[in-house]
Scaffold this active site. Structure first.
Site, PDB file in Angstrom:
ATOM      1  N   SER A  32      31.382 -64.264 -26.571  1.00 35.98           N
ATOM      2  CA  SER A  32      31.439 -63.537 -27.705  1.00 35.98           C
ATOM      3  C   SER A  32      29.899 -63.855 -28.434  1.00 35.98           C
ATOM      4  CB  SER A  32      32.661 -64.288 -28.603  1.00 35.98           C
ATOM      5  OG  SER A  32      33.792 -64.111 -27.771  1.00 35.98           O
ATOM      6  N   GLN A  33      29.990 -62.834 -29.453  1.00 40.60           N
ATOM      7  CA  GLN A  33      28.754 -62.960 -30.475  1.00 40.60           C
ATOM      8  C   GLN A  33      28.743 -64.321 -31.107  1.00 40.60           C
ATOM      9  OE1 GLN A  33      29.389 -60.117 -33.569  1.00 40.60           O
ATOM     10  NE2 GLN A  33      27.487 -60.703 -34.584  1.00 40.60           N
TER      11      GLN A  33
END
Ligand code: SAH
Length: 222
Positions: free
Chosen positions: A63-64
């Site tokens: 994920s970011q």
């Protein structure tokens, strides 16, 4: 191990996390402590501190950074909790959680990803993380109850059996929705009642398993 990339890591913390309003000192310290570049595939290292998710194999993503930070901060962790992550992926979110709580259980559906995550978490010598292979859409009953649970894949709804593994006052963070639209929800258990608020629109890979999406409902490109 992982001492390099300190400048990139600092910039990530300042611009992407502090810059978007997350200022808790313990949280920021956790993001400074974990070498994100060790959790991405070799060919992706130069992009590890970018403001985006990255592919990690098996059609999955890490994920970011900001989304990992936001999901973690929504759990309101004090330091002595046992928490559950559903969707180990690269192991990065588990490593962040491990800086902030007493014990982390993390469950991954795809064995090769779990093995890779376990290898890097072992090399970094985080002693308080247990990686499990299984269907996390049903939670991980042996470690329950949890003060916090984070599901890092999009679920059709907050799975009731996962909610039931929350301790009193515990919180669940989960992206809910389909490929078309998902929102990040924060759930809280109070006196056996469950309530939630929507936080923001997000985009995650599908949760599989009994309480997730089937390949027919949501096919995935590998
Ligand atoms: N937290 C991860 C993000 C991984 S993306 C990180 O920090 O890198 C979501 C992950 O959820 C994928 O690895 C996917 O394989 C996993 N997943 C999907 N369905 C699952 C299920 N039912 N149980 C456990 N993991 C699941």
């Amino acid at each position: 191990m992982g001492e390099e990339y300190e400048e990139e890591r600092t910039k990530m913390v300042v611009d992407q996390i502090m810059g978007r309003g997350l200022r808790d000192g313990r949280l920021l310290k956790a993001f400074m402590a974990v070498p994100r570049h060790l959790f991405v595939p070799a060919g992706m290292v130069e992009f590890a501190y970018y403001d985006e998710p990255l592919p990690i194999g098996c059609g999955q993503t890490i994920s970011q950074p900001y989304i990992v930070a936001l999901m973690t901060s929504l759990l309101n962790l004090a330091g002595d909790e046992t928490v559950l992550e559903i969707g180990t992926g690269s192991g990065y979110q588990a490593a962040i959680l491990a800086q902030l709580v007493r014990r982390v259980h993390t469950v991954e559906y795809y064995a090769p990803l779990a093995e890779q995550a376990e290898r890097i978490l072992g090399e970094l010598e985080y002693p308080n993380i247990a990686v499990h292979v299984g269907d996390g859409s049903q939670g991980w009953p042996p470690g329950s109850p949890y003060a916090g649970i984070v599901i890092t894949a999009a679920a059709p709804e907050a799975p009731p059996c996962v909610l039931n593994q929350l301790a009193e006052g515990g919180r669940l963070v989960v992206p809910v929705g389909s490929r078309q639209y998902q929102e990040l929800q924060i759930w809280e258990r109070k006196w056996d009642k469950f309530s939630f608020e929507s936080v923001l629109p997000v985009s995650f890979v599908p949760l599989r398993g009994k309480f997730g999406w089937s390949e027919e409902q949501w096919p995935q490109i590998r």
